[in-house]
Design an enzyme around this catalytic site. Structure first.
Site, PDB file in Angstrom:
ATOM      1  N   CYS A  16      62.277  32.380  43.151  1.00 27.97           N
ATOM      2  CA  CYS A  16      61.898  33.731  42.717  1.00 27.97           C
ATOM      3  C   CYS A  16      61.044  33.666  41.463  1.00 27.97           C
ATOM      4  O   CYS A  16      60.794  32.591  40.916  1.00 27.97           O
ATOM      5  CB  CYS A  16      63.126  34.603  42.478  1.00 27.97           C
ATOM      6  N   CYS A  19      62.302  31.762  38.473  1.00 28.23           N
ATOM      7  CA  CYS A  19      62.151  30.302  38.509  1.00 28.23           C
ATOM      8  C   CYS A  19      60.814  29.892  37.901  1.00 28.23           C
ATOM      9  O   CYS A  19      60.753  29.044  37.003  1.00 28.23           O
ATOM     10  CB  CYS A  19      62.217  29.777  39.948  1.00 28.23           C
ATOM     11  N   ASP A 427      20.096  40.590  36.485  1.00 31.39           N
ATOM     12  CA  ASP A 427      18.908  39.895  35.997  1.00 31.39           C
ATOM     13  C   ASP A 427      17.816  40.116  37.045  1.00 31.39           C
ATOM     14  O   ASP A 427      18.118  40.206  38.237  1.00 31.39           O
ATOM     15  CB  ASP A 427      19.217  38.401  35.849  1.00 31.39           C
ATOM     16  N   ASP A 628      21.317  34.217  37.641  1.00 29.01           N
ATOM     17  CA  ASP A 628      21.142  33.006  38.438  1.00 29.01           C
ATOM     18  C   ASP A 628      22.033  31.854  37.984  1.00 29.01           C
ATOM     19  O   ASP A 628      21.999  30.775  38.560  1.00 29.01           O
ATOM     20  CB  ASP A 628      19.668  32.571  38.479  1.00 29.01           C
ATOM     21  N   ASP A 632      20.981  32.611  32.358  1.00 32.58           N
ATOM     22  CA  ASP A 632      21.762  33.824  32.079  1.00 32.58           C
ATOM     23  C   ASP A 632      23.194  33.505  31.650  1.00 32.58           C
ATOM     24  O   ASP A 632      24.017  34.412  31.521  1.00 32.58           O
ATOM     25  CB  ASP A 632      21.805  34.719  33.328  1.00 32.58           C
TER      26      ASP A 632
END
Length: 733
Positions: A16, A19, A427, A628, A632
């Site tokens: 769970c 844990c 861009d 790209d 950028d």
């Protein structure tokens, strides 16, 4: 500064959210551990640590000390990992079958008792004790073991609640069956079936959950399955078949129709079409000729080729994709912090509710039996299994689904944040546009037609290496116009070219070049000025010192760009464009794409793009940057979500939070819709995980819920959450 090392550890035995939260908490306490994240669904821990301060052995030992089995997952042992999972599943199935076999007669006795069917031997306390004891203490030992570790860590979770609840039912049955005094006509109240069937139902739920969880990572398994095992290599003039591990950079690989590309490389001989759909999501095969790149894992459809091996093993694009998808599936979405916080308080809160329930029934209503049975029901129905699975299972399916379409989510946070997108900054060059020049206008004059002008221009430029010359040549090929070989060719740096075609003397280039050579331009100058004012490059063409026309070129807009901007508008997302080009060029592209004039940022230097993104974030709303992935990078990093356009380059995969492998903007729309659908599933999962407890606990406390029914509901909640996440696999957009 010490280099940080990252390792992935497989963990078995987690049941769970408590844990995974407990292991994560203990690992992050270790000196030298930079950060550790534990994913319940993938059963993995990703740990970043500083060598010298700690090491792999200490980290693994810490997990073992917490009560779980841990083993480092090496990069190249996916086969071994799958075998271990298969073995674990097989073992779980055998244990489940044993538990069902022992519990079934107890279930029959419970049904017979409800229906008042006299099956005497089934009600015998010794018979029921004989069946229930191995289920409780041999098959169910795991719950006691992990309950001990959870109490030790002051973080009780599912195992503690199951151990407490079933123990209460088991020992209460022993008391009732062997120590309590009854009148001759009274009925012995036994609840051995509750303890045994609850354990069986929990195991059944975990088994079904494991099968379902295995299906959540099918996309990753498919990617791993793409990796070929061997390839045909040309060495010293001899063709030989080598294992993939034996291939070296610089080897020549031979690929025949129907075979897989073994490693990344560049075609040196032959031509064919390659199915790259499994990497890029594009269904149409890509034509490959000498000089073109090929990607490992893709399939050669027709034609034989030879290629030079450039990247092998973990350096291939496919290996990088697998690594990115694995890390994304193992990472945590911010929304999961809520589930982790709740799970941390859940165990103690449920234990308190169970104690209060028991005391109220015993001391206010004077009913010890109902007090114990109601408390057992509370403990069992409140197990927070579903809570821990709500987020990671949906993230695993969502990231896998994205990978199928050529969308790489680098982390779960990117997948989650994307659904909140309000503004997207594109861009211009290479994102909204193709990133290379294309012919936009062909204006002939003095009796020359369009095809003739284009043929003359392309023939003159045939030997040119200039991008504009190549663009003219490509346009001619598209139109199926014949091209001749020039008798003479000369490049005039910064001005244009001169060539001899048959008996014609051709000059192509700028207006200044024409003037310098005494060539009159005439009325066509007005059209040229209009083209230039809209951001286009104009090439003047003369034949025998007479202007015969102009060709306009520009970085052409992607054919899907306008449709994508319209789709974004329909999704209430505002689109922006940012570029270093002048305003007229930027506006020309923005107009074609359908981006508003006020949303155009022109003359922005690369280093200023990040500042522009930051300013937009400060104005409010979730901001996504699409670029790209190379120049950028700063802007991609500053945005709430950075999306890199790429064709599978390393830099594209490493930059930003998401990579669109095929470089097609349409996949951006799919990514946003997938993000929204994934978040929808996560919220549904969290709702159902909470609602089971919100509704179930009061019913259990009021004595309206049999412990067996509570166990079934708890098991069903986990399975339903995983099944709901799996429904994402049907998402089409």
């Amino acid at each position: 500064m010490n280099k940080i090392v990252k390792i992935t550890i497989g963990i078995t035995g987690m049941t769970c959210a408590s844990c995974s939260a407990r292991i994560e908490k203990n690992l992050n306490k270790l000196d030298g551990v930079e950060i550790a994240t534990v994913n319940l669904s993938s059963e993995k821990a990703i740990v970043r640590f500083i060598p010298g301060k700690t090491n792999r052995e200490i980290i693994i030992q810490e997990i073992e000390n917490t009560g779980y089995h841990a083993e480092e997952i090496e990069k190249d042992n996916s086969d071994k990992e799958r075998e271990l999972r298969k073995t674990e599943l097989k073992k779980a199935k055998l244990i489940l079958l044993a538990s069902i076999t022992l519990s079934f007669p107890l279930l029959i006795s419970m049904v017979a008792n409800i229906l008042k069917i006299p099956v005497v031997f089934l009600y015998n306390p010794w018979f029921q004790l004989l069946l229930a004891t191995p289920v409780q203490f041999i098959i169910g030992w795991r719950f006691y073991k992990k309950a001990y570790y959870s109490i030790k860590a002051l973080n009780p979770g599912m195992d503690f609640l199951v151990a407490m609840g079933t123990s209460a039912a088991y020992f209460f049955s022993i008391y009732n069956g062997f120590f309590k005094q009854y009148t001759p006509s009274s009925h012995v109240e036994l609840y051995f079936e509750a303890s045994a069937i609850i354990i069986t139902l929990v195991l059944l739920g975990k088994y079904l959950e494991a099968i379902a969880k295995g299906r959540t990572s099918e996309a990753l398994k498919s990617l791993i399955g793409l990796q070929p095992k061997s390839a045909k290599v040309l060495r010293d003039g001899n063709e030989m078949e080598l294992r993939i591990e034996e291939i070296l950079v610089g080897d020549i690989i031979i690929v025949r129709p129907g075979e897989k590309i073994a490693v990344d490389g560049v075609v040196t001989k032959g031509h064919s079409s390659i199915d790259e759909s499994m990497i890029t999501g594009e269904s149409i095969p890509v034509e490959k000729i000498s000089g073109d790149k090929v990607i490992s894992g893709t399939i050669n459809k027709n034609g034989s080729i030879e290629f030079l091996a450039k990247k092998i093993g973990k350096d291939t694009i496919l290996a990088n994709i697998i690594k990115v998808v694995e890390e994304a599936q193992g990472s945590k979405a911010p929304i999961q912090r809520l589930a982790d916080r709740v799970a941390g308080y859940f165990g103690p809160a449920v234990l308190l509710i169970a104690i209060i329930t028991s005391l109220v029934w015993i001391f206010i209503f004077s009913n010890t039996t109902m007090g114990i049975i109601s408390a057992v029901s509370v403990l069992v129905i409140a197990c927070p299994c579903a809570l821990g699975l709500a987020t990671p299972t949906a993230i695993m399916v969502g990231t896998g689904k994205g990978a199928e379409k050529g969308i790489l989510f680098k982390n779960a946070a990117g997948l989650e944040t994307l659904y909140k997108t309000e503004k997207i900054i594109f861009d211009k060059t290479g994102t909204i546009t193709e990133g290379k020049p294309g012919v936009t206008d062909i204006i002939p004059q003095d009796g020359v037609n369009i095809n003739e002008l284009l043929s003359i221009a392309a023939s003159a430029e045939k030997n040119s290496e200039h991008p504009l010359g190549k663009a003219i040549l490509e346009e001619t090929i598209k139109r199926n116009i014949s091209v001749k070989n020039p008798e003479k060719f000369e490049s005039l740096t910064g001005a244009g070219i001169s060539a001899i075609l048959g008996e014609r003397s051709i000059l192509m280039g700028t207006e200044s070049l024409m003037k310098e050579n005494g060539i009159k331009i005439g009325k066509i100058k007005t059209i040229a000025e209009e083209l230039e004012s809209s951001g286009k490059t104009v090439i003047f063409i003369s034949s025998d010192h007479k202007t015969i026309g102009i060709i306009g070129l520009a970085d052409i807009i992607r054919e899907e760009a306008a449709h994508v901007i319209t789709e974004l508008s329909n999704m209430n997302i505002e689109a922006y464009i940012i570029t270093g080009d002048n305003h007229s060029t930027a506006m020309a592209i923005a107009t074609q794409a359908g981006i508003k004039e006020q949303n155009v940022f022109a003359k922005v230097l690369p280093e200023k793009k990040a500042y522009a993104v930051k300013e937009m974030k400060n104005s409010g709303g979730t901001v996504v940057m699409v670029g790209d992935g190379i120049n950028d990078a700063p802007a991609l990093a500053v945005a709430d979500v950075g999306i890199a356009m790429g064709t599978g380059t390393d830099i594209a995969i490493e930059t930003g939070d998401i990579t669109l492998m095929n470089g097609n903007l349409i996949t951006l729309i799919y990514a946003i819709k997938l993000s929204r659908e994934t978040m929808k599933k996560i919220k549904q999962n969290l709702f159902w995980a909470f609602i089971y407890n919100v509704i179930g606990i009061p019913f259990a406390a009021l004595g309206l819920l049999n412990p067996v029914v509570a166990g079934a509901a708890m098991a069903f909640s986990s399975v339903s959450v995983v099944t709901n996440s799996l429904s994402l696999k049907r998402f089409k957009s």
